[in-house]
Write an enzyme that holds these catalytic residues in place. Structure first.
Site, mmCIF file in Angstrom:
data_model
loop_
_atom_site.group_PDB
_atom_site.id
_atom_site.type_symbol
_atom_site.label_atom_id
_atom_site.label_comp_id
_atom_site.label_asym_id
_atom_site.label_seq_id
_atom_site.Cartn_x
_atom_site.Cartn_y
_atom_site.Cartn_z
ATOM 1 N N VAL A 99 0.869 -1.171 0.000
ATOM 2 C CA VAL A 99 0.000 0.000 0.000
ATOM 3 C C VAL A 99 0.907 1.222 0.000
ATOM 4 C CG1 VAL A 99 -1.809 1.241 1.250
ATOM 5 C CG2 VAL A 99 -1.701 -1.264 1.389
ATOM 6 N N CYS A 100 0.539 2.221 -0.794
ATOM 7 C CA CYS A 100 1.228 3.513 -0.737
ATOM 8 C C CYS A 100 2.721 3.304 -1.048
ATOM 9 C CB CYS A 100 0.968 4.113 0.656
ATOM 10 S SG CYS A 100 1.223 5.882 0.849
ATOM 11 N N THR A 101 3.595 3.936 -0.300
ATOM 12 C CA THR A 101 5.022 3.810 -0.579
ATOM 13 C C THR A 101 5.599 2.470 -0.131
ATOM 14 O OG1 THR A 101 5.430 5.062 1.459
ATOM 15 C CG2 THR A 101 5.498 6.280 -0.612
ATOM 16 N N GLY A 102 4.767 1.575 0.335
ATOM 17 C CA GLY A 102 5.221 0.203 0.586
ATOM 18 C C GLY A 102 5.778 -0.455 -0.674
#
Lengths: 211, 211
Positions: A99-102
């Protein structure tokens, strides 16, 4: 079916809790919050801590791994135990998700090389230098790799994944249980629809948002 | 501006973390997770714990209080320290908010008598016996009382509240930061749109979902 949700210092809590809330309801799911060390893991705001009940070494063969994003991601881009763990568990997962910058963490661990993926809109230009093909979509599937755009996109990702894992009816039942019929009071959730001044304001604060 | 998010045993984590994630970004916000006792508070699934860093007695004058729901709500309907605290802090809040079956706790504490409110769709018939006027809307404002429908509705509620507290532009900036442009892969998030069989299945499991 073991689902491991990674936690790290200065993560964004909703990146982890959104998908957790959906995936933990799958039939037969055993969900574990895992971090480099057990104990409280604090978010980037500083006033919320989730409890990691397993250390990386305790979780060796999850079926699904979910990697959240958040400002703390920037400090985890160098080779180290987290990258080693991501590669080791990925060798056996059915699904590896972010998720996101993961997704930047998955990329830094070498798991997204040549693959299509997404991330937070403010970080989209960081994918290509990591040899990832950036895709401007809310949820991107490429084989067993599933990446979501910023923060709240993890919820949509998790429902899509729930459908693939357990079928449409089960995913719909979880959706109804969570009453997930979103109705945002504003339409500013994407740089394409937000007022230009709001987009510009976030771009100007980009470094403090991403780090 | 102090924002207190209540935690209790067997809460639904997203009920608390969704609004937290939005409201904690308000300018000048100091957010505190509060429970009867400090320490880890576990959700109804059992595999997630949030850390309460304040006990009820430590939080005496929050500007905003957010009460989540979840199966643990059912054990908190009798008079006791939680109701006393809710009444005491409500006397000075600018906004008193709930998500999901959290509205039943506000009602049991006597704070919604004669007011319009909502809750999780499976619990809607529990409002009238508590002298609350049930409203079938995702987010309901009645004076300073703001109630949200099930689980994920708390996110929409929080954005609406953010707009009232800090103005539209600030709420939009938070929305864009969280990339909240939801796109559920299924349309089963409401009993009005979910397949009839899915609605029937959840109704038949109602007691195990709500308790």
């Amino acid at each position: 079916m073991q689902i491991a949700v990674l936690l790290f210092d200065r993560m964004t809590a909703l990146d982890a809790v959104g998908p957790y809330e959906v995936l933990s309801r799958l039939p037969g799911a055993e969900t574990v919050l895992v971090a480099e060390r057990t104990g409280p893991v604090r978010n980037e705001v500083g006033s919320l801590a989730l409890l990691a009940e397993a250390a990386l070494g305790d979780v060796t063969a999850p079926d699904v791994v979910v990697v959240p994003g958040g400002p703390g991601q920037a400090a985890l881009m160098d080779p180290g135990p987290l990258h080693d763990w991501l590669r080791a568990v990925d060798a056996r997962t059915s699904w590896t998700a972010s998720v996101c910058t993961g997704s930047l963490l998955l990329a830094a661990a070498g798991l997204l090389t040549g693959r299509r993926a997404t991330t937070h809109w403010l970080a989209a230009d960081q994918l290509a230098p990591l040899e990832v093909v950036p895709v401007d979509q809310r949820v991107v599937f490429d084989g067993k790799y599933v990446t979501a755009a910023g923060v709240s996109a993890g919820i949509d990702m998790a429902f899509a994944l729930a459908g693939r894992i357990a079928g449409e009816t089960t995913a719909q039942a979880i959706q109804l249980g969570h009453e997930y019929a979103p109705r945002p009071p504003y339409t500013a959730g994407s740089p394409d629809t937000a007022p230009a001044a709001v987009v510009a304001a976030l771009r100007s604060r980009r470094d403090s948002i991403l780090r």
